[in-house]
Scaffold this motif. Structure first.
Motif, PDB file in Angstrom:
ATOM      1  N   PRO A   8      56.750 -14.630  23.546  1.00 52.94           N
ATOM      2  CA  PRO A   8      56.747 -16.091  23.705  1.00 52.94           C
ATOM      3  C   PRO A   8      58.134 -16.664  23.406  1.00 52.94           C
ATOM      4  O   PRO A   8      58.806 -16.213  22.478  1.00 52.94           O
ATOM      5  N   ASP A  11      59.313 -22.771  20.980  1.00 53.70           N
ATOM      6  CA  ASP A  11      59.323 -24.128  21.521  1.00 53.70           C
ATOM      7  C   ASP A  11      60.622 -24.825  21.143  1.00 53.70           C
ATOM      8  O   ASP A  11      61.208 -24.561  20.091  1.00 53.70           O
ATOM      9  N   SER A  13      62.825 -28.841  21.919  1.00 55.69           N
ATOM     10  CA  SER A  13      62.956 -30.143  22.579  1.00 55.69           C
ATOM     11  C   SER A  13      64.436 -30.435  22.706  1.00 55.69           C
ATOM     12  O   SER A  13      65.211 -30.143  21.784  1.00 55.69           O
ATOM     13  N   THR A  23      60.478 -30.855  26.353  1.00 55.28           N
ATOM     14  CA  THR A  23      59.857 -30.004  25.342  1.00 55.28           C
ATOM     15  C   THR A  23      59.180 -28.862  26.083  1.00 55.28           C
ATOM     16  O   THR A  23      58.322 -29.094  26.937  1.00 55.28           O
ATOM     17  N   SER A  25      56.948 -26.621  25.351  1.00 53.70           N
ATOM     18  CA  SER A  25      55.484 -26.460  25.269  1.00 53.70           C
ATOM     19  C   SER A  25      54.744 -27.437  26.182  1.00 53.70           C
ATOM     20  O   SER A  25      53.617 -27.171  26.600  1.00 53.70           O
ATOM     21  N   GLN A  26      55.365 -28.565  26.528  1.00 50.04           N
ATOM     22  CA  GLN A  26      54.726 -29.533  27.418  1.00 50.04           C
ATOM     23  C   GLN A  26      54.716 -29.062  28.873  1.00 50.04           C
ATOM     24  O   GLN A  26      54.078 -29.683  29.716  1.00 50.04           O
ATOM     25  N   ARG A  28      53.714 -25.953  29.687  1.00 46.43           N
ATOM     26  CA  ARG A  28      52.729 -24.862  29.810  1.00 46.43           C
ATOM     27  C   ARG A  28      51.844 -25.098  31.018  1.00 46.43           C
ATOM     28  O   ARG A  28      51.517 -26.232  31.360  1.00 46.43           O
ATOM     29  N   GLU A 128      52.411 -19.208  30.579  1.00 48.41           N
ATOM     30  CA  GLU A 128      51.894 -19.199  29.207  1.00 48.41           C
ATOM     31  C   GLU A 128      53.012 -19.245  28.174  1.00 48.41           C
ATOM     32  O   GLU A 128      52.761 -19.130  26.973  1.00 48.41           O
ATOM     33  N   GLY A 129      54.257 -19.392  28.644  1.00 46.10           N
ATOM     34  CA  GLY A 129      55.379 -19.565  27.720  1.00 46.10           C
ATOM     35  C   GLY A 129      56.067 -18.284  27.286  1.00 46.10           C
ATOM     36  O   GLY A 129      56.855 -18.298  26.341  1.00 46.10           O
TER      37      GLY A 129
END
Length: 158
Positions: A8, A11, A13, A23, A25-26, A28, A128-129
């Protein structure tokens, strides 16, 4: 900590063009191409950005977001994006936080002088990052097509 294939991506920003904060994670659910370039409005960086711009519909078709990153300030990034008609956001990474995460700051030589700068690099993150692919020491010619092919293959597997 730096990123590695199959793991992974931590994360982050970061400030971007269009008064945005990106960001990771936004994003995904979509694949992400993050490409690092040395300096806005220089010939190689203009060509590379133009190639990504010209293939945006293809990347969209592969459920893939494209983001460019350099250490330029936000005003330089805004000007570069506007002048070249880029249809994706550019991150201003003056503090090198994103660059550090991807380990793209390298000792470079220019006219016999050494300095730290961004090594042209591209990373493909799955929906999925996780880091799926990386390209380091990128040569611009044909690069975007190679990244697009990888994004299409990854999307077909998901």
């Amino acid at each position: 900590m730096t990123v590695s294939i199959g793991e992974p991506v931590p994360d982050f920003s970061a400030s971007a063009t269009g008064d945005n904060t990106i960001t990771l994670s936004q994003l995904r659910g979509r694949q992400v191409v993050i490409y690092f370039y040395p300096k806005a409005s220089t010939p190689g960086c203009t060509t590379e950005g133009g190639d990504f711009r010209d293939h945006k519909a293809d990347f969209d078709g592969a459920n893939t977001v494209v983001i460019g990153v350099s250490r330029d300030g936000i005003r330089a990034q805004e000007n570069f994006k506007a002048k070249q008609g880029f249809n994706f956001e550019l991150i201003s990474d003056k503090d090198e936080a994103v660059c550090g995460l991807f380990d793209v700051i390298k000792l470079k030589k220019l006219y016999g002088k050494e300095h730290l700068g961004i090594e042209r690099s591209t990373f493909l993150i799955d929906s999925e990052g996780r880091l799926a692919r990386e390209w380091r020491k990128v040569k611009v010619k044909g690069h975007v097509e190679e990244v697009l092919e990888a994004a299409r293959e990854l999307h077909a597997q998901s």
